[in-house]
Design a protein around this motif. Structure first.
Motif, mmCIF file in Angstrom:
data_model
loop_
_atom_site.group_PDB
_atom_site.id
_atom_site.type_symbol
_atom_site.label_atom_id
_atom_site.label_comp_id
_atom_site.label_asym_id
_atom_site.label_seq_id
_atom_site.Cartn_x
_atom_site.Cartn_y
_atom_site.Cartn_z
ATOM 1 N N TRP A 16 0.847 -1.190 0.000
ATOM 2 C CA TRP A 16 0.000 0.000 0.000
ATOM 3 C C TRP A 16 0.883 1.240 0.000
ATOM 4 N N THR A 17 0.586 2.170 -0.898
ATOM 5 C CA THR A 17 1.325 3.432 -0.942
ATOM 6 C C THR A 17 0.750 4.369 0.114
ATOM 7 N N ARG A 18 1.456 5.454 0.380
ATOM 8 C CA ARG A 18 0.937 6.462 1.317
ATOM 9 C C ARG A 18 -0.388 7.022 0.812
ATOM 10 N N GLY A 19 -0.462 7.230 -0.492
ATOM 11 C CA GLY A 19 -1.706 7.744 -1.076
ATOM 12 C C GLY A 19 -2.857 6.770 -0.887
ATOM 13 N N GLU A 20 -2.582 5.487 -1.065
ATOM 14 C CA GLU A 20 -3.621 4.475 -0.866
ATOM 15 C C GLU A 20 -4.038 4.403 0.603
ATOM 16 N N ASP A 21 -3.073 4.541 1.511
ATOM 17 C CA ASP A 21 -3.414 4.560 2.934
ATOM 18 C C ASP A 21 -4.328 5.730 3.261
ATOM 19 N N GLU A 54 -8.550 -7.615 0.490
ATOM 20 C CA GLU A 54 -7.388 -6.777 0.791
ATOM 21 C C GLU A 54 -7.747 -5.623 1.725
ATOM 22 N N VAL A 55 -8.871 -4.963 1.497
ATOM 23 C CA VAL A 55 -9.234 -3.846 2.377
ATOM 24 C C VAL A 55 -9.625 -4.362 3.764
ATOM 25 N N ARG A 56 -10.270 -5.498 3.823
ATOM 26 C CA ARG A 56 -10.624 -6.082 5.119
ATOM 27 C C ARG A 56 -9.358 -6.458 5.893
ATOM 28 N N ARG A 57 -8.409 -7.079 5.223
ATOM 29 C CA ARG A 57 -7.142 -7.461 5.848
ATOM 30 C C ARG A 57 -6.354 -6.229 6.288
ATOM 31 N N HIS A 58 -6.367 -5.185 5.463
ATOM 32 C CA HIS A 58 -5.655 -3.944 5.793
ATOM 33 C C HIS A 58 -6.266 -3.310 7.042
ATOM 34 N N TYR A 59 -7.585 -3.373 7.156
ATOM 35 C CA TYR A 59 -8.265 -2.847 8.339
ATOM 36 C C TYR A 59 -7.877 -3.654 9.585
ATOM 37 N N LEU A 61 -5.135 -5.245 10.142
ATOM 38 C CA LEU A 61 -3.768 -4.856 10.498
ATOM 39 C C LEU A 61 -3.748 -3.489 11.172
ATOM 40 N N LEU A 62 -4.566 -2.580 10.685
ATOM 41 C CA LEU A 62 -4.658 -1.247 11.274
ATOM 42 C C LEU A 62 -5.155 -1.335 12.717
ATOM 43 N N VAL A 63 -6.187 -2.128 12.953
ATOM 44 C CA VAL A 63 -6.722 -2.303 14.299
ATOM 45 C C VAL A 63 -5.656 -2.890 15.224
ATOM 46 N N ARG A 64 -4.926 -3.878 14.731
ATOM 47 C CA ARG A 64 -3.856 -4.491 15.527
ATOM 48 C C ARG A 64 -2.766 -3.471 15.862
ATOM 49 N N ILE A 69 -0.053 0.246 19.718
ATOM 50 C CA ILE A 69 0.374 1.604 20.061
ATOM 51 C C ILE A 69 -0.258 2.035 21.383
ATOM 52 N N GLU A 70 -1.566 1.827 21.495
ATOM 53 C CA GLU A 70 -2.281 2.251 22.696
ATOM 54 C C GLU A 70 -1.856 1.474 23.942
ATOM 55 N N SER A 71 -1.363 0.266 23.771
ATOM 56 C CA SER A 71 -0.928 -0.530 24.923
ATOM 57 C C SER A 71 0.503 -0.203 25.340
ATOM 58 N N GLY A 72 1.134 0.726 24.637
ATOM 59 C CA GLY A 72 2.501 1.108 24.961
ATOM 60 C C GLY A 72 3.540 0.209 24.323
#
Length: 105
Positions: A16-21, A54-59, A61-64, A69-72
């Protein structure tokens, strides 16, 4: 009817490119969790370059990543142009999110 793994367009990539993100983030704002056929709509918003899977998988990964990040679990990197605030402290709350304390207290 085509399966969810089929592409809406001819080109696709697991990279995924920055633009796609950015486009993906906008699509998530447009099609929230209450939207019927959310992932099909997000894939279509991507201009046919990503499949529903692909979009479901990308989501996922984003959630993970956000949870980590939030758990430190991800260190913060401060750069010379922007030194870390002196009042940044780790919180002791359950989510272990960062909290900012006021210097005025």
């Amino acid at each position: 009817m085509a399966s969810n793994s089929t592409k809406l367009g001819s080109s696709s990539s697991s990279e995924w490119t920055r633009g796609e993100d950015k486009m993906f983030e906008r699509a998530l704002a447009v099609y929230d969790t209450d939207t019927p056929d959310r992932w099909h709509n997000v894939a279509r918003y991507m201009g046919g370059t990503k499949s529903v899977d692909e979009v479901r998988r990308h989501y996922q990964l984003l959630v993970r990543d956000v949870a980590q990040i939030e758990s430190g679990g991800v260190p913060f990197h401060w750069y010379a142009a922007a030194p870390p605030p002196p009042t940044l402290q780790r919180g002791n709350n359950r989510s272990n999110r960062l909290k900012y304390t006021s210097e005025l207290q």
